[in-house]
Design a protein around this motif. Structure first.
Motif, mmCIF file in Angstrom:
data_model
loop_
_atom_site.group_PDB
_atom_site.id
_atom_site.type_symbol
_atom_site.label_atom_id
_atom_site.label_comp_id
_atom_site.label_asym_id
_atom_site.label_seq_id
_atom_site.Cartn_x
_atom_site.Cartn_y
_atom_site.Cartn_z
ATOM 1 N N UNK A 319 -14.610 -7.144 -1.364
ATOM 2 C CA UNK A 319 -15.265 -7.816 0.524
ATOM 3 C C UNK A 319 -14.498 -7.953 1.183
ATOM 4 N N UNK A 320 -13.267 -8.300 0.703
ATOM 5 C CA UNK A 320 -12.105 -8.520 1.865
ATOM 6 C C UNK A 320 -12.260 -7.052 2.378
ATOM 7 N N UNK A 321 -12.065 -5.907 2.024
ATOM 8 C CA UNK A 321 -11.834 -4.840 2.122
ATOM 9 C C UNK A 321 -13.336 -4.077 3.609
ATOM 10 N N UNK A 322 -14.146 -4.234 2.815
ATOM 11 C CA UNK A 322 -15.222 -4.729 3.822
ATOM 12 C C UNK A 322 -15.056 -5.438 5.157
ATOM 13 N N UNK A 323 -14.607 -7.485 5.002
ATOM 14 C CA UNK A 323 -14.376 -7.811 5.997
ATOM 15 C C UNK A 323 -13.071 -6.600 7.429
ATOM 16 N N UNK A 324 -12.049 -6.338 6.051
ATOM 17 C CA UNK A 324 -11.089 -5.767 7.252
ATOM 18 C C UNK A 324 -11.330 -4.076 7.274
ATOM 19 N N UNK A 325 -12.089 -3.566 6.770
ATOM 20 C CA UNK A 325 -13.050 -2.454 7.426
ATOM 21 C C UNK A 325 -11.913 -1.413 6.518
ATOM 22 N N UNK A 326 -11.450 -1.271 5.373
ATOM 23 C CA UNK A 326 -10.251 -1.285 5.065
ATOM 24 C C UNK A 326 -10.865 0.154 3.798
ATOM 25 N N UNK A 327 -10.692 1.745 4.024
ATOM 26 C CA UNK A 327 -11.553 2.407 3.610
ATOM 27 C C UNK A 327 -10.767 2.519 2.349
ATOM 28 N N UNK A 328 -11.621 3.396 1.004
ATOM 29 C CA UNK A 328 -10.744 3.869 0.076
ATOM 30 C C UNK A 328 -10.060 4.799 0.097
ATOM 31 N N UNK A 329 -9.916 5.505 1.085
ATOM 32 C CA UNK A 329 -9.171 6.794 1.083
ATOM 33 C C UNK A 329 -7.292 6.246 2.015
ATOM 34 N N UNK A 330 -7.173 4.690 2.227
ATOM 35 C CA UNK A 330 -6.199 4.331 2.995
ATOM 36 C C UNK A 330 -5.244 3.902 1.816
ATOM 37 N N UNK A 331 -5.079 3.355 0.611
ATOM 38 C CA UNK A 331 -4.202 2.464 -0.364
ATOM 39 C C UNK A 331 -3.136 3.704 -0.981
ATOM 40 N N UNK A 332 -4.165 5.303 -0.733
ATOM 41 C CA UNK A 332 -3.158 6.017 -1.723
ATOM 42 C C UNK A 332 -2.186 7.117 -1.009
ATOM 43 N N UNK A 333 -1.661 5.940 0.578
ATOM 44 C CA UNK A 333 -1.250 7.378 1.420
ATOM 45 C C UNK A 333 0.317 6.575 1.887
ATOM 46 N N UNK A 334 1.381 7.334 1.665
ATOM 47 C CA UNK A 334 2.665 6.607 1.659
ATOM 48 C C UNK A 334 3.231 5.739 2.845
ATOM 49 N N UNK A 335 3.787 5.212 2.535
ATOM 50 C CA UNK A 335 4.577 3.737 3.593
ATOM 51 C C UNK A 335 4.830 5.390 5.021
ATOM 52 N N UNK A 336 4.902 4.576 6.121
ATOM 53 C CA UNK A 336 4.690 5.556 7.711
ATOM 54 C C UNK A 336 5.651 3.952 8.769
ATOM 55 N N UNK A 337 5.782 3.441 7.837
ATOM 56 C CA UNK A 337 6.748 2.134 8.477
ATOM 57 C C UNK A 337 7.014 0.583 8.388
ATOM 58 N N UNK A 338 7.479 -0.389 8.571
ATOM 59 C CA UNK A 338 7.154 -1.375 8.046
ATOM 60 C C UNK A 338 7.822 -2.564 9.083
ATOM 61 N N UNK A 339 7.183 -3.075 9.192
ATOM 62 C CA UNK A 339 7.663 -4.834 9.866
ATOM 63 C C UNK A 339 8.520 -5.909 9.702
ATOM 64 N N UNK A 340 9.272 -6.524 10.993
ATOM 65 C CA UNK A 340 10.273 -7.558 10.466
ATOM 66 C C UNK A 340 9.608 -8.623 10.737
ATOM 67 N N UNK A 341 9.090 -9.316 10.085
ATOM 68 C CA UNK A 341 8.832 -11.149 10.294
ATOM 69 C C UNK A 341 9.450 -11.837 10.030
#
Length: 414
Positions: A319-341
């Motif tokens: 349900x959260x993936x629908x809310x945030x529009x996260x498609x099924x192919x995104x989690x398989x990608x390699x990291x491309x950045x990281x943000x400093x908090x």
């Protein structure tokens, strides 16, 4: 020479057990820098974090962390496998992490490493047994537990099935699996969890769980009471003072604060289009579509959709993936950045080392992401921005405060 220990966390919210883990992680590894990779505004169980990511970053720094990075939302909201794989990938890409420390109910690193390696290798017999249990209608966690137990029994390897009954043990195995699968040089270390169990809702323990703290916060808010002394004792003094001051002007969020937005997104979809979202099976998509007229709240609907095969947490994530529009192919990608908090001023020299050694861009100013990232990666970072801006919108609407775009939020520096 400085050594760094990495911790993958949600801090939802930060408590004494987290402080203990950071202290023990440094003590047991000899590291002098604790680098946290923390979920942003939404967390792995498929819900909003109770406090915003920059607020939880401040708590982490006050509680002993030295540097805090954000785990991209498409990893942070995924299954235990995707969550751990993505987080380990980020730590590997930083090229400066010596140890990965995680809490576990068992405190047995050898068992975690053994099972992690086994799952990374996926022996043929184990895969056959896993498929067999899945065909019987078991949920994936239950099928995997049964398949492992039978595989180890046939191989005459001693194993307690109870080991796979606790969430931190399971996540620890996933971390070790990811380290093995990625051939990582990072050494895993585990700290035995003390105090309340992960799902314990009582604040009676000296080290209560995050679940118990969330429950107390919600109860105090609903009855318009101030935070109890018991809750204050559940957090390190500096974190407790920060949280009490925060709640004088701020609020927190829970799943049901997003109910109307979620229903709107679900109404826009068909069973076929729902299947394009991460963690969404055809069966769950059909159940959502056919039960949508009974939707009342986020939590009520997730509970209603539960079956033997579909756990509550799995449904919440979908349900959260629908809310945030996260498609099924995104989690398989390699990291491309990281943000400093956020970071402590005394850790700035190590932050420069990270920036020099990292294989991926470290984003310190969110507004500069288009300059720092390749064009094809912009949409990924924009997923994080959307998630945080959605969270901020709901929070501001609930409290009637001014909206601040995530692009305008600088790192927390203490």
């Amino acid at each position: 020479m400085q050594k760094a220990v990495g911790i993958i966390a949600e801090y939802n919210p930060f408590h004494k057990g987290h402080e203990y883990q950071i202290q023990q992680a440094k003590e047991q590894t000899g590291a002098n820098i604790a680098i946290i990779l923390m979920s942003g505004d939404f967390v792995q169980r498929g819900t909003p974090a109770i406090f915003a990511k920059h607020q939880r970053t401040a708590m982490a720094l006050l509680g002993g962390a030295d540097i805090v990075f954000e785990l991209p939302s498409f990893y942070a909201c995924g299954s235990a496998e995707y969550f751990s794989s993505g987080a380990v990938s980020v730590f590997n890409a930083l090229n400066s992490i010596d140890f990965l420390c995680f809490g576990s109910e068992s405190g047995e690193i050898d068992t975690c490493r053994f099972l992690g390696k086994l799952l990374a290798d996926e022996p043929k017999l184990y895969k056959e047994k896993l498929r067999s249990f899945l065909k019987q209608g078991l949920s994936f966690p239950a099928a995997r537990k049964s398949a492992l137990a039978e595989y180890l029994k046939e191989k005459d390897i001693p194993f307690s099935e109870d080991f796979l009954d606790t969430p931190n043990n399971i996540l620890g195995i996933e971390y070790c699996k990811s380290l093995a699968a990625q051939n990582s040089s990072i050494a895993p270390v585990t700290i035995k969890r003390i105090g309340s169990s992960y799902h314990e809702t009582s604040l009676s323990s000296e080290y209560p769980s995050a679940s118990a703290i969330r429950r107390e916060l919600i109860a105090a808010w609903n009855t318009q009471k101030f935070l109890s002394d018991t809750l204050k004792n559940a957090q390190p003094p500096a974190v407790k003072d920060y949280l009490c001051a925060l709640l004088e002007n701020e609020t927190f969020l829970i799943e049901d604060d997003f109910s109307l937005l979620l229903k709107y997104e679900l109404m826009k979809n068909t069973p076929e289009s729902l299947c394009a979202f991460s963690d969404m099976s055809p069966d769950l998509a059909r159940r959502i579509y056919h039960h949508l007229n009974t939707f009342e709240t986020f939590t009520q609907f997730a509970e209603q959709l539960k079956t033997k095969e579909l756990t509550y947490t799995r449904i919440c994530r979908a349900l959260l993936h629908v809310l945030l529009n996260i498609p099924s192919d995104l989690p398989a990608i390699s990291p491309a950045y990281v943000r400093l908090l956020g970071f402590k001023k005394e850790s700035s020299s190590f932050l420069r080392i990270l920036q020099k050694n990292s294989d991926i861009p470290i984003i310190t100013k969110a507004a500069d992401y288009k300059k720092l990232l390749p064009k094809e990666v912009h949409s990924l970072f924009e997923k994080d921005l959307f998630a945080s801006n959605l969270y901020e919108t709901v929070k501001c609407n609930k409290k009637s405060t001014a909206f601040t775009n995530d692009l305008q939020k600088p790192p927390i520096i203490l």
